[in-house]
Design a protein around this motif. Structure first.
Motif, short mmCIF file in Angstrom:
data_model
loop_
_atom_site.label_atom_id
_atom_site.label_comp_id
_atom_site.label_asym_id
_atom_site.label_seq_id
_atom_site.Cartn_x
_atom_site.Cartn_y
_atom_site.Cartn_z
N PHE A 1 12.81 -10.02 9.45
CA PHE A 1 13.77 -10.43 8.43
C PHE A 1 13.47 -9.67 7.14
CE2 PHE A 1 13.41 -13.88 11.43
CZ PHE A 1 14.71 -14.33 11.59
N THR A 2 14.51 -9.34 6.40
CA THR A 2 14.32 -8.63 5.14
C THR A 2 14.91 -9.42 3.98
OG1 THR A 2 16.38 -7.37 5.36
CG2 THR A 2 14.37 -6.40 6.31
N PHE A 3 14.35 -9.20 2.81
CA PHE A 3 14.82 -9.86 1.58
C PHE A 3 15.00 -8.76 0.54
CE2 PHE A 3 14.34 -12.03 -2.48
CZ PHE A 3 15.10 -13.18 -2.30
N SER A 4 16.24 -8.61 0.04
CA SER A 4 16.56 -7.49 -0.85
C SER A 4 16.83 -7.91 -2.28
CB SER A 4 17.77 -6.72 -0.31
OG SER A 4 17.51 -6.23 0.99
N SER A 5 16.91 -9.19 -2.55
CA SER A 5 17.23 -9.66 -3.91
C SER A 5 15.94 -9.75 -4.73
CB SER A 5 17.92 -11.02 -3.84
OG SER A 5 19.09 -10.95 -3.06
N LEU A 6 15.44 -8.57 -5.13
CA LEU A 6 14.11 -8.52 -5.75
C LEU A 6 14.14 -8.61 -7.27
CD1 LEU A 6 12.41 -5.78 -3.55
CD2 LEU A 6 12.49 -8.24 -3.21
N LEU A 7 15.32 -8.62 -7.87
CA LEU A 7 15.40 -8.66 -9.33
C LEU A 7 15.37 -10.08 -9.86
CD1 LEU A 7 18.08 -5.88 -9.92
CD2 LEU A 7 15.58 -5.70 -10.01
N ASP B 1 0.83 -1.20 0.00
CA ASP B 1 0.00 0.00 0.00
C ASP B 1 0.87 1.25 0.00
OD1 ASP B 1 0.91 0.28 2.61
OD2 ASP B 1 -1.01 -0.22 3.54
N GLU B 2 0.23 2.41 -0.01
CA GLU B 2 0.95 3.67 -0.15
C GLU B 2 1.98 3.88 0.96
OE1 GLU B 2 -0.02 8.48 -0.46
OE2 GLU B 2 -1.64 7.02 -0.26
N TYR B 3 1.62 3.51 2.19
CA TYR B 3 2.53 3.73 3.31
C TYR B 3 3.80 2.90 3.16
CZ TYR B 3 4.55 3.57 7.96
OH TYR B 3 5.44 3.62 9.01
N PHE B 4 3.65 1.61 2.90
CA PHE B 4 4.83 0.75 2.79
C PHE B 4 5.67 1.10 1.56
CE2 PHE B 4 2.33 -2.07 5.63
CZ PHE B 4 3.28 -2.18 6.64
N VAL B 5 5.03 1.41 0.44
CA VAL B 5 5.77 1.76 -0.76
C VAL B 5 6.55 3.06 -0.54
CG1 VAL B 5 5.54 2.48 -3.18
CG2 VAL B 5 4.28 0.49 -2.34
N LYS B 6 5.96 3.98 0.23
CA LYS B 6 6.66 5.23 0.55
C LYS B 6 7.97 4.95 1.28
CE LYS B 6 4.45 7.75 3.47
NZ LYS B 6 3.45 8.67 4.04
N PRO C 1 10.26 -10.90 -10.34
CA PRO C 1 10.49 -9.63 -9.64
C PRO C 1 9.17 -8.98 -9.25
CG PRO C 1 10.69 -9.31 -12.00
CD PRO C 1 10.48 -10.79 -11.78
N LEU C 2 9.17 -8.20 -8.19
CA LEU C 2 7.95 -7.54 -7.74
C LEU C 2 7.59 -6.40 -8.69
CD1 LEU C 2 8.52 -7.23 -3.88
CD2 LEU C 2 7.28 -9.00 -5.13
N ASP C 3 6.29 -6.20 -8.85
CA ASP C 3 5.81 -5.10 -9.69
C ASP C 3 5.80 -3.77 -8.95
OD1 ASP C 3 5.42 -6.68 -11.92
OD2 ASP C 3 3.34 -7.15 -11.40
N CYS C 4 5.75 -3.80 -7.61
CA CYS C 4 5.67 -2.54 -6.87
C CYS C 4 7.08 -1.96 -6.66
CB CYS C 4 4.96 -2.74 -5.53
SG CYS C 4 5.56 -4.10 -4.52
N PRO C 5 7.20 -0.63 -6.62
CA PRO C 5 8.51 0.04 -6.58
C PRO C 5 9.11 0.05 -5.17
CG PRO C 5 6.77 1.68 -6.61
CD PRO C 5 6.09 0.34 -6.74
N VAL C 6 9.66 -1.09 -4.74
CA VAL C 6 10.24 -1.21 -3.41
C VAL C 6 11.64 -1.81 -3.51
CG1 VAL C 6 7.99 -1.45 -2.30
CG2 VAL C 6 9.23 -3.50 -3.02
N ASP C 7 12.42 -1.62 -2.43
CA ASP C 7 13.78 -2.15 -2.41
C ASP C 7 13.89 -3.47 -1.67
OD1 ASP C 7 14.68 0.11 -3.75
OD2 ASP C 7 15.05 1.21 -1.87
N LYS C 8 12.90 -3.79 -0.87
CA LYS C 8 13.00 -5.00 -0.05
C LYS C 8 11.63 -5.46 0.40
CE LYS C 8 13.73 -2.33 4.21
NZ LYS C 8 14.65 -2.04 5.33
#
Length: 298
Positions: free
Chosen positions: A292-298, A64-69, A97-104
């Motif tokens: 936990f975070t996951f950053s390999s989104l490509l 959603d808008e908050y998380f994407v921000k 890959p994710l369609d939303c513009p996020v880094d992780k």
């Protein structure tokens, strides 16, 4: 095993899976009210793992808008009935890959789920931080006593939403996991949440100046029904003056006034000052949850 995106035909099965397994996961976004408002769309990308016609696992994100921000996607649920890394891997690979513009992506798991935590590490997730769920049960009634000139009043959403957000953002600017600022629209969304108790969003004022905030909602888990303080905050210039102790009492009292004597909150594990404050008010650590975070989104 096959993986498919969520659609209208399998929505009922997905929601039932979430209800059946919410306590095998972090249940923060799996309560009935959350699932009741769930809608298929780009804010909720979701994949399902089937064995024939039987649903065996799910991966669902919040974009959603908050998380994407904040350049992150929050994992609502990432769970398979069998703790088999290949099942989890199939869901993860389908999502990328994710369609939303996020880094992780980020997810929370109770520390008691050691096997699942180990599995997601093997998938490439990295430990970020730990939070403690704290509860205050079977304790006496309490009431806040603020110094002269200070007052705590429930917010008028149209008049006070911007001030509430400014206080929250100033207090949490450097707090892990809460750095993303709230907009006026975010505050109004929080105010309109059906779980907010009567009088459950309030601003502490020093005369006409905003000093702190508290928000109290109704929370239910497998152990009972609680008031849940989320968040409690003071802007930096008002910290260290004993106001946090009274603001905490006020949050507990709001729950008690709404018929909920037991109280719950969550605190970052590295926030030792807050831990001491909460323990002094009768809260005890009930469980620990790691992010936990996951950053390999490509």
């Amino acid at each position: 095993m096959t993986v498919t995106e969520l659609n209208d035909k399998n929505l009922t099965s997905f929601l039932a899976y979430c209800r059946d397994h919410k306590y095998d996961h972090d249940e923060s976004f799996l309560y009935d009210e959350d699932l009741k408002d769930f809608a298929i769309g780009p804010e909720n990308p979701t994949w399902l793992l089937f064995d024939g016609d039987d649903l065996r696992g799910v991966l669902s994100l919040i974009c959603d808008e908050y998380f994407v921000k904040g350049k992150r996607a929050r994992i609502r649920i990432f769970h398979c009935e069998k703790t088999d890394i290949e099942n989890y891997r199939s869901l993860l690979e389908a999502a990328l890959p994710l369609d939303c513009p996020v880094d992780k992506m980020e997810m929370f798991l109770p520390d008691k789920l050691k096997e699942t935590q180990s599995l997601i590490r093997d998938l490439g997730f990295t430990y970020y931080r730990t939070s403690f769920v704290m509860v205050r049960k079977n304790k006496e009634k309490t009431a806040a006593r603020f110094p002269e000139g200070f007052s705590l009043k429930a917010i008028d959403p149209q008049r006070d939403a911007e001030l509430y957000g400014e206080i929250r953002n100033a207090a949490f600017r450097n707090l892990k996991g809460s750095e993303t600022p709230l907009s006026r629209e975010d505050v109004l969304k929080h105010y309109n949440d059906k779980s907010v108790l009567t009088g459950g969003m309030a601003i502490l004022r020093d005369g006409d100046k905003g000093a702190g905030i508290v928000r109290v909602i109704k929370e239910e888990d497998e152990t009972g029904i609680y008031s849940f303080i989320a968040p409690i905050a003071l802007i930096p210039e008002y910290q260290g003056r004993g106001l946090g102790k009274e603001l905490l009492k006020a949050g507990i009292s709001i729950g008690q006034e709404n018929g909920l004597d037991d109280c719950m909150l969550v605190v970052n594990g590295e926030n030792e000052q807050a831990l001491r404050l909460y323990k002094g008010a009768g809260f005890e650590i009930d469980m620990s949850v790691s992010c936990f975070t996951f950053s390999s989104l490509l």
